[in-house]
Design a protein around this motif. Structure first.
Motif, PDB file in Angstrom:
ATOM      1  N   ILE A   1       0.926  -1.110  -0.093  1.00 10.86           N
ATOM      2  CA  ILE A   1       0.133   0.048  -0.151  1.00 10.86           C
ATOM      3  C   ILE A   1       1.103   1.488   0.117  1.00 10.86           C
ATOM      4  CG2 ILE A   1      -1.972   1.589   1.237  1.00 10.86           C
ATOM      5  CD1 ILE A   1      -2.875  -1.211   2.198  1.00 10.86           C
ATOM      6  N   ASP A   2       0.852   1.901  -1.406  1.00  6.81           N
ATOM      7  CA  ASP A   2       1.193   3.333  -1.123  1.00  6.81           C
ATOM      8  C   ASP A   2       0.687   4.392   0.340  1.00  6.81           C
ATOM      9  OD1 ASP A   2       2.232   5.871  -1.680  1.00  6.81           O
ATOM     10  OD2 ASP A   2       2.225   5.997  -3.748  1.00  6.81           O
ATOM     11  N   HIS A   3       1.518   5.127   1.290  1.00  4.14           N
ATOM     12  CA  HIS A   3       0.577   5.253   2.123  1.00  4.14           C
ATOM     13  C   HIS A   3      -0.003   7.069   2.003  1.00  4.14           C
ATOM     14  CE1 HIS A   3       1.391   2.352   5.356  1.00  4.14           C
ATOM     15  NE2 HIS A   3       2.266   2.046   4.260  1.00  4.14           N
ATOM     16  N   ASP A   4       0.635   7.042   0.192  1.00  4.29           N
ATOM     17  CA  ASP A   4      -0.256   8.775   0.312  1.00  4.29           C
ATOM     18  C   ASP A   4      -1.120   8.089  -0.976  1.00  4.29           C
ATOM     19  OD1 ASP A   4       2.506   9.657   1.232  1.00  4.29           O
ATOM     20  OD2 ASP A   4       3.675   9.655  -0.568  1.00  4.29           O
ATOM     21  N   LEU A   5      -1.481   7.790  -0.699  1.00  2.00           N
ATOM     22  CA  LEU A   5      -2.974   7.664  -1.832  1.00  2.00           C
ATOM     23  C   LEU A   5      -3.946   8.136  -1.059  1.00  2.00           C
ATOM     24  CD1 LEU A   5      -3.162   3.517  -2.128  1.00  2.00           C
ATOM     25  CD2 LEU A   5      -2.470   5.326  -4.040  1.00  2.00           C
ATOM     26  N   GLY A   6      -4.438   8.538  -0.581  1.00  2.00           N
ATOM     27  CA  GLY A   6      -5.594   9.228   0.540  1.00  2.00           C
ATOM     28  C   GLY A   6      -6.602   8.483  -0.297  1.00  2.00           C
ATOM     29  N   ARG A   7      -6.825   7.472  -0.827  1.00  2.00           N
ATOM     30  CA  ARG A   7      -8.208   7.513  -1.792  1.00  2.00           C
ATOM     31  C   ARG A   7      -9.326   7.691  -0.901  1.00  2.00           C
ATOM     32  NH1 ARG A   7      -5.981   6.340  -6.081  1.00  2.00           N
ATOM     33  NH2 ARG A   7      -4.259   4.444  -6.855  1.00  2.00           N
ATOM     34  N   ALA A   8     -10.467   7.871  -1.230  1.00  2.00           N
ATOM     35  CA  ALA A   8     -11.557   8.060  -0.991  1.00  2.00           C
ATOM     36  C   ALA A   8     -12.922   6.493  -0.907  1.00  2.00           C
ATOM     37  CB  ALA A   8     -12.830   9.712  -1.285  1.00  2.00           C
ATOM     38  N   LEU A   9     -12.803   6.234   0.077  1.00  2.00           N
ATOM     39  CA  LEU A   9     -13.799   5.237  -0.083  1.00  2.00           C
ATOM     40  C   LEU A   9     -15.105   5.404  -0.358  1.00  2.00           C
ATOM     41  CD1 LEU A   9     -12.033   2.108   2.377  1.00  2.00           C
ATOM     42  CD2 LEU A   9     -11.450   3.016  -0.330  1.00  2.00           C
ATOM     43  N   THR A  10     -15.650   5.009  -2.127  1.00  2.00           N
ATOM     44  CA  THR A  10     -16.362   6.517  -2.387  1.00  2.00           C
ATOM     45  C   THR A  10     -18.050   4.979  -2.656  1.00  2.00           C
ATOM     46  OG1 THR A  10     -16.978   7.058  -4.335  1.00  2.00           O
ATOM     47  CG2 THR A  10     -16.093   8.299  -2.719  1.00  2.00           C
ATOM     48  N   GLY A  11     -19.380   5.044  -1.635  1.00  2.00           N
ATOM     49  CA  GLY A  11     -20.258   3.758  -1.933  1.00  2.00           C
ATOM     50  C   GLY A  11     -21.615   3.673  -1.474  1.00  2.00           C
ATOM     51  N   HIS A  12     -21.263   3.885  -0.084  1.00  2.00           N
ATOM     52  CA  HIS A  12     -22.291   4.117   0.857  1.00  2.00           C
ATOM     53  C   HIS A  12     -23.399   4.993   0.953  1.00  2.00           C
ATOM     54  CE1 HIS A  12     -21.090   1.365   3.729  1.00  2.00           C
ATOM     55  NE2 HIS A  12     -20.143   1.005   3.300  1.00  2.00           N
ATOM     56  N   THR A  13     -24.720   4.933   0.751  1.00  2.00           N
ATOM     57  CA  THR A  13     -25.426   6.350   0.444  1.00  2.00           C
ATOM     58  C   THR A  13     -26.082   6.463   1.804  1.00  2.00           C
ATOM     59  OG1 THR A  13     -27.383   4.152   0.948  1.00  2.00           O
ATOM     60  CG2 THR A  13     -26.271   5.188  -1.115  1.00  2.00           C
ATOM     61  N   GLU A  14     -25.334   5.730   2.720  1.00  2.00           N
ATOM     62  CA  GLU A  14     -25.556   6.696   4.518  1.00  2.00           C
ATOM     63  C   GLU A  14     -24.544   7.212   5.024  1.00  2.00           C
ATOM     64  OE1 GLU A  14     -29.001   8.038   5.283  1.00  2.00           O
ATOM     65  OE2 GLU A  14     -30.205   6.905   3.589  1.00  2.00           O
ATOM     66  N   PRO A  15     -23.817   7.026   6.064  1.00  2.00           N
ATOM     67  CA  PRO A  15     -23.011   6.821   6.947  1.00  2.00           C
ATOM     68  C   PRO A  15     -22.652   5.891   7.181  1.00  2.00           C
ATOM     69  CG  PRO A  15     -24.737   9.463   7.764  1.00  2.00           C
ATOM     70  CD  PRO A  15     -25.312   8.250   6.664  1.00  2.00           C
ATOM     71  N   VAL A  16     -20.852   5.967   7.084  1.00  2.00           N
ATOM     72  CA  VAL A  16     -20.192   5.013   7.568  1.00  2.00           C
ATOM     73  C   VAL A  16     -20.420   4.677   9.433  1.00  2.00           C
ATOM     74  CG1 VAL A  16     -18.187   3.609   7.295  1.00  2.00           C
ATOM     75  CG2 VAL A  16     -19.611   4.781   5.286  1.00  2.00           C
ATOM     76  N   ARG A  17     -20.414   4.132   9.693  1.00  2.00           N
ATOM     77  CA  ARG A  17     -20.257   3.542  11.163  1.00  2.00           C
ATOM     78  C   ARG A  17     -19.199   2.679  11.538  1.00  2.00           C
ATOM     79  NH1 ARG A  17     -23.447   7.901  13.404  1.00  2.00           N
ATOM     80  NH2 ARG A  17     -24.953   8.007  12.356  1.00  2.00           N
ATOM     81  N   GLY A  18     -18.854   1.925  10.911  1.00  2.00           N
ATOM     82  CA  GLY A  18     -17.363   1.337  11.469  1.00  2.00           C
ATOM     83  C   GLY A  18     -16.696   0.661  10.327  1.00  2.00           C
ATOM     84  N   VAL A  19     -15.020   0.559  10.470  1.00  2.00           N
ATOM     85  CA  VAL A  19     -14.254   0.313   9.706  1.00  2.00           C
ATOM     86  C   VAL A  19     -13.588  -0.796  10.312  1.00  2.00           C
ATOM     87  CG1 VAL A  19     -12.895   0.756   8.148  1.00  2.00           C
ATOM     88  CG2 VAL A  19     -14.288   2.211   8.854  1.00  2.00           C
ATOM     89  N   ALA A  20     -12.693  -2.146   9.173  1.00  2.00           N
ATOM     90  CA  ALA A  20     -11.803  -2.993   9.839  1.00  2.00           C
ATOM     91  C   ALA A  20     -11.489  -3.195   8.492  1.00  2.00           C
ATOM     92  CB  ALA A  20     -12.849  -4.321  10.408  1.00  2.00           C
ATOM     93  N   THR A  21      -9.932  -3.535   9.213  1.00  2.00           N
ATOM     94  CA  THR A  21      -9.520  -4.735   8.035  1.00  2.00           C
ATOM     95  C   THR A  21      -9.105  -5.842   8.202  1.00  2.00           C
ATOM     96  OG1 THR A  21      -7.540  -3.882   9.155  1.00  2.00           O
ATOM     97  CG2 THR A  21      -8.104  -2.975   8.097  1.00  2.00           C
ATOM     98  N   GLY A  22      -8.882  -6.211   7.231  1.00  2.00           N
ATOM     99  CA  GLY A  22      -8.481  -8.063   6.837  1.00  2.00           C
ATOM    100  C   GLY A  22      -7.467  -8.093   5.624  1.00  2.00           C
ATOM    101  N   MET A  23      -7.479  -9.572   5.142  1.00  2.00           N
ATOM    102  CA  MET A  23      -6.598 -10.658   5.043  1.00  2.00           C
ATOM    103  C   MET A  23      -7.233 -11.221   3.592  1.00  2.00           C
ATOM    104  SD  MET A  23      -3.657  -8.190   4.682  1.00  2.00           S
ATOM    105  CE  MET A  23      -2.561  -9.641   3.735  1.00  2.00           C
ATOM    106  N   VAL A  24      -6.883 -10.966   2.602  1.00  2.00           N
ATOM    107  CA  VAL A  24      -8.004 -12.069   1.581  1.00  2.00           C
ATOM    108  C   VAL A  24      -6.292 -12.204   0.869  1.00  2.00           C
ATOM    109  CG1 VAL A  24      -9.391 -12.420  -0.199  1.00  2.00           C
ATOM    110  CG2 VAL A  24      -9.743 -11.813   2.062  1.00  2.00           C
TER     111      VAL A  24
END
Length: 178
Positions: A2-25
């Motif tokens: 991951i390039d730590h300078d990406l600063g990408r927005a994750l857009t797609g939810h139509t209402e407020p985001v309430r939780g975030v987690a990370t995992g490995m696939v």
């Protein structure tokens, strides 16, 4: 990588985001988000693009999410405001199981842990109850806590070989969860 300078927005939810987690696939980082639009979404953080379709099946806003690995399979566990707790395969987006509905009311936070070598998810609700579910069986542990008021955040860790959970209210409180 991951390039730590990406600063990408994750857009797609139509209402407020309430939780975030990370995992490995498959040795790749996956970001998992949940929100008031009653969905769980998976994201590729290197591109900012969604992975597959939104995961649905909730009756109310999804507030808590945690990731873990069960039998070599990466999963996400997410709960909604009505206490519905569902388990998802992170690689395929298919439902794996549903855990018993939370007796604590709405699920606000979820965090994975390993207790006695078994993957568990700790869920905190809006009535101050903190539950622990064995992810492999769906059974609720007897090692539940009551905080007496709403839990707004939590995390798990291992300290001196013992799993602990931290739930801030007015100050940080450490509780042994096993």
């Amino acid at each position: 990588m991951i390039d730590h300078d990406l600063g990408r927005a994750l857009t797609g939810h139509t209402e407020p985001v309430r939780g975030v987690a990370t995992g490995m696939v498959d040795d790749q980082v996956v970001v998992v988000t949940v929100g008031d639009d009653k969905t769980v979404r998976r994201w590729d953080p290197t591109t900012g693009r969604p992975i597959g379709e939104p995961l649905t099946g909730y009756t109310h806003q999804v507030r808590g999410v945690g990731t873990t690995v069960v039998d070599g399979r990466p999963i996400a566990v997410a709960g909604d405001w009505d206490g519905n707790v569902l388990v998802w395969d992170l690689a395929t987006g298919e439902p794996v199981d549903d855990l018993p509905d939370s007796e604590t009311g709405g699920v606000w936070w979820m965090a994975p842990a390993v207790v006695d070598g078994l993957p568990v998810v700790v869920a905190a609700g809006d009535d101050g109850g903190v539950l622990m579910f064995d992810v492999t069986t769906g059974e609720e542990s007897d090692a539940c806590l009551s905080c007496g008021s709403w839990v707004f955040a939590m995390a798990t860790a291992v300290v001196d070989g013992l799993p602990v959970g931290s739930m801030p209210r007015r100050r940080i409180q450490k509780r042994i969860i096993a």
